[in-house]
Design a protein around this motif. Structure first.
Motif, PDB file in Angstrom:
ATOM      1  N   GLY A  91      48.851  44.625  36.790  1.00  0.00           N
ATOM      2  CA  GLY A  91      49.537  45.113  35.596  1.00  0.00           C
ATOM      3  C   GLY A  91      50.826  44.341  35.401  1.00  0.00           C
ATOM      4  N   VAL A  92      51.119  44.009  34.133  1.00  0.00           N
ATOM      5  CA  VAL A  92      52.350  43.276  33.818  1.00  0.00           C
ATOM      6  C   VAL A  92      53.071  44.005  32.691  1.00  0.00           C
ATOM      7  CG1 VAL A  92      53.372  41.075  33.116  1.00  0.00           C
ATOM      8  CG2 VAL A  92      51.217  41.087  34.411  1.00  0.00           C
ATOM      9  N   ARG A  93      54.338  44.266  32.906  1.00  0.00           N
ATOM     10  CA  ARG A  93      55.206  44.849  31.873  1.00  0.00           C
ATOM     11  C   ARG A  93      56.231  43.791  31.485  1.00  0.00           C
ATOM     12  NH1 ARG A  93      57.671  50.112  30.262  1.00  0.00           N
ATOM     13  NH2 ARG A  93      59.730  49.566  29.472  1.00  0.00           N
ATOM     14  N   VAL A  94      56.413  43.622  30.185  1.00  0.00           N
ATOM     15  CA  VAL A  94      57.346  42.626  29.661  1.00  0.00           C
ATOM     16  C   VAL A  94      58.463  43.355  28.921  1.00  0.00           C
ATOM     17  CG1 VAL A  94      57.616  40.574  28.234  1.00  0.00           C
ATOM     18  CG2 VAL A  94      55.417  41.010  29.372  1.00  0.00           C
ATOM     19  N   ASP A  95      59.686  43.104  29.352  1.00  0.00           N
ATOM     20  CA  ASP A  95      60.866  43.648  28.685  1.00  0.00           C
ATOM     21  C   ASP A  95      61.724  42.489  28.215  1.00  0.00           C
ATOM     22  OD1 ASP A  95      60.360  46.422  29.144  1.00  0.00           O
ATOM     23  OD2 ASP A  95      61.056  46.176  31.210  1.00  0.00           O
ATOM     24  N   ALA A  96      62.350  42.662  27.051  1.00  0.00           N
ATOM     25  CA  ALA A  96      63.277  41.656  26.543  1.00  0.00           C
ATOM     26  C   ALA A  96      64.674  42.251  26.523  1.00  0.00           C
ATOM     27  CB  ALA A  96      62.862  41.213  25.150  1.00  0.00           C
ATOM     28  N   GLU A  97      65.621  41.397  26.777  1.00  0.00           N
ATOM     29  CA  GLU A  97      67.024  41.821  26.828  1.00  0.00           C
ATOM     30  C   GLU A  97      67.831  41.027  25.807  1.00  0.00           C
ATOM     31  OE1 GLU A  97      70.636  41.260  30.048  1.00  0.00           O
ATOM     32  OE2 GLU A  97      68.570  41.284  30.754  1.00  0.00           O
ATOM     33  N   ASN A  98      68.522  41.734  24.949  1.00  0.00           N
ATOM     34  CA  ASN A  98      69.426  41.097  24.000  1.00  0.00           C
ATOM     35  C   ASN A  98      70.738  40.850  24.740  1.00  0.00           C
ATOM     36  OD1 ASN A  98      71.425  40.587  22.071  1.00  0.00           O
ATOM     37  ND2 ASN A  98      70.446  41.858  20.521  1.00  0.00           N
ATOM     38  N   PRO A  99      71.073  39.593  25.021  1.00  0.00           N
ATOM     39  CA  PRO A  99      72.267  39.331  25.831  1.00  0.00           C
ATOM     40  C   PRO A  99      73.578  39.675  25.134  1.00  0.00           C
ATOM     41  CG  PRO A  99      71.355  37.281  25.015  1.00  0.00           C
ATOM     42  CD  PRO A  99      70.395  38.365  24.624  1.00  0.00           C
ATOM     43  N   LYS A 100      73.564  39.790  23.806  1.00  0.00           N
ATOM     44  CA  LYS A 100      74.792  40.117  23.072  1.00  0.00           C
ATOM     45  C   LYS A 100      75.114  41.600  23.118  1.00  0.00           C
ATOM     46  CE  LYS A 100      74.359  36.200  19.981  1.00  0.00           C
ATOM     47  NZ  LYS A 100      74.075  35.770  18.602  1.00  0.00           N
ATOM     48  N   THR A 101      74.068  42.439  23.184  1.00  0.00           N
ATOM     49  CA  THR A 101      74.295  43.889  23.178  1.00  0.00           C
ATOM     50  C   THR A 101      73.976  44.543  24.515  1.00  0.00           C
ATOM     51  OG1 THR A 101      72.039  44.424  22.468  1.00  0.00           O
ATOM     52  CG2 THR A 101      73.675  43.988  20.730  1.00  0.00           C
ATOM     53  N   GLY A 102      73.206  43.839  25.349  1.00  0.00           N
ATOM     54  CA  GLY A 102      72.775  44.413  26.625  1.00  0.00           C
ATOM     55  C   GLY A 102      71.578  45.333  26.495  1.00  0.00           C
ATOM     56  N   GLU A 103      71.102  45.544  25.264  1.00  0.00           N
ATOM     57  CA  GLU A 103      69.935  46.415  25.070  1.00  0.00           C
ATOM     58  C   GLU A 103      68.686  45.777  25.665  1.00  0.00           C
ATOM     59  OE1 GLU A 103      69.806  48.697  21.083  1.00  0.00           O
ATOM     60  OE2 GLU A 103      70.874  46.816  20.663  1.00  0.00           O
ATOM     61  N   VAL A 104      67.825  46.621  26.243  1.00  0.00           N
ATOM     62  CA  VAL A 104      66.561  46.175  26.818  1.00  0.00           C
ATOM     63  C   VAL A 104      65.435  46.855  26.048  1.00  0.00           C
ATOM     64  CG1 VAL A 104      65.123  46.178  28.892  1.00  0.00           C
ATOM     65  CG2 VAL A 104      67.595  45.817  29.085  1.00  0.00           C
ATOM     66  N   PHE A 105      64.429  46.049  25.673  1.00  0.00           N
ATOM     67  CA  PHE A 105      63.305  46.532  24.878  1.00  0.00           C
ATOM     68  C   PHE A 105      61.998  46.269  25.608  1.00  0.00           C
ATOM     69  CE2 PHE A 105      66.687  45.090  22.125  1.00  0.00           C
ATOM     70  CZ  PHE A 105      66.793  46.087  21.162  1.00  0.00           C
ATOM     71  N   HIS A 106      61.117  47.255  25.651  1.00  0.00           N
ATOM     72  CA  HIS A 106      59.754  47.035  26.139  1.00  0.00           C
ATOM     73  C   HIS A 106      59.026  46.279  25.041  1.00  0.00           C
ATOM     74  CE1 HIS A 106      55.632  48.841  27.361  1.00  0.00           C
ATOM     75  NE2 HIS A 106      55.789  47.627  27.837  1.00  0.00           N
ATOM     76  N   THR A 107      58.549  45.082  25.344  1.00  0.00           N
ATOM     77  CA  THR A 107      57.964  44.241  24.302  1.00  0.00           C
ATOM     78  C   THR A 107      56.469  44.005  24.445  1.00  0.00           C
ATOM     79  OG1 THR A 107      58.536  42.226  25.487  1.00  0.00           O
ATOM     80  CG2 THR A 107      60.142  43.062  23.919  1.00  0.00           C
ATOM     81  N   ALA A 108      55.924  44.122  25.637  1.00  0.00           N
ATOM     82  CA  ALA A 108      54.486  43.893  25.814  1.00  0.00           C
ATOM     83  C   ALA A 108      54.045  44.441  27.159  1.00  0.00           C
ATOM     84  CB  ALA A 108      54.155  42.403  25.716  1.00  0.00           C
TER      85      ALA A 108
END
Length: 156
Positions: A91-108
């Protein structure tokens, strides 16, 4: 008797920076780039578990949940969910991080099946999976059901 390895032994955390060459005209990452990174993280996890060379047999499911933009950081987490005699689901979980805001998003998220190969290039037996946590047990049972569906579809 087969050896056994815990799920923790196969864990992979891989980090990538989204560069302009990874993106389309909208400034979002190509899905194929994410797919490639998923395959790499999953293969490393499968190799860690099996101590063998592995090949991708299938990507059972890949869901894109949110876009990823140029300059963001992508974190991929992979681990073996289930093993059979010569194959395993990762299983693979992909999260993206916006470096300007520090927010982390589950993307795939994706489920990949790999086959371990022996020195002769043929499928080779792999260690069983030691389930240590409730999460390990839940993922194993969920993966077992997905495997049954894959095998039923293959038989058709």
């Amino acid at each position: 008797m087969k050896t056994s390895k815990p799920v923790a032994a196969s864990k992979v955390i891989m980090t990538q920076l989204v560069l302009p060459s990874h993106t389309n005209s909208l400034g979002t990452i190509f899905g194929g780039t994410i797919m490639s990174w998923i395959d790499i993280a999953a293969a490393i996890s499968a190799q860690r578990h099996s101590n063998r060379e592995v090949v991708t047999a299938s990507i059972d499911r890949l869901d894109f949940i949110a876009p990823v933009y140029t300059g963001w950081v992508v974190n991929l987490k992979a681990s073996v969910n289930y093993t059979s005699r010569t194959s395993m689901e990762v299983g693979v979980r992909v999260d993206a991080e916006n470096p300007k805001t520090g927010e982390v998003f589950h993307t795939a998220s994706a489920y990949c099946t790999f086959v371990a190969l022996g020195s002769n290039g043929k499928p080779s037996e792999i260690p069983e999976l030691t389930l240590q946590t409730d999460d390990d047990k839940r993922r194993y049972e969920d993966a077992k059901k997905r495997r049954e569906v894959r095998l039923a579809n293959k038989a058709r």
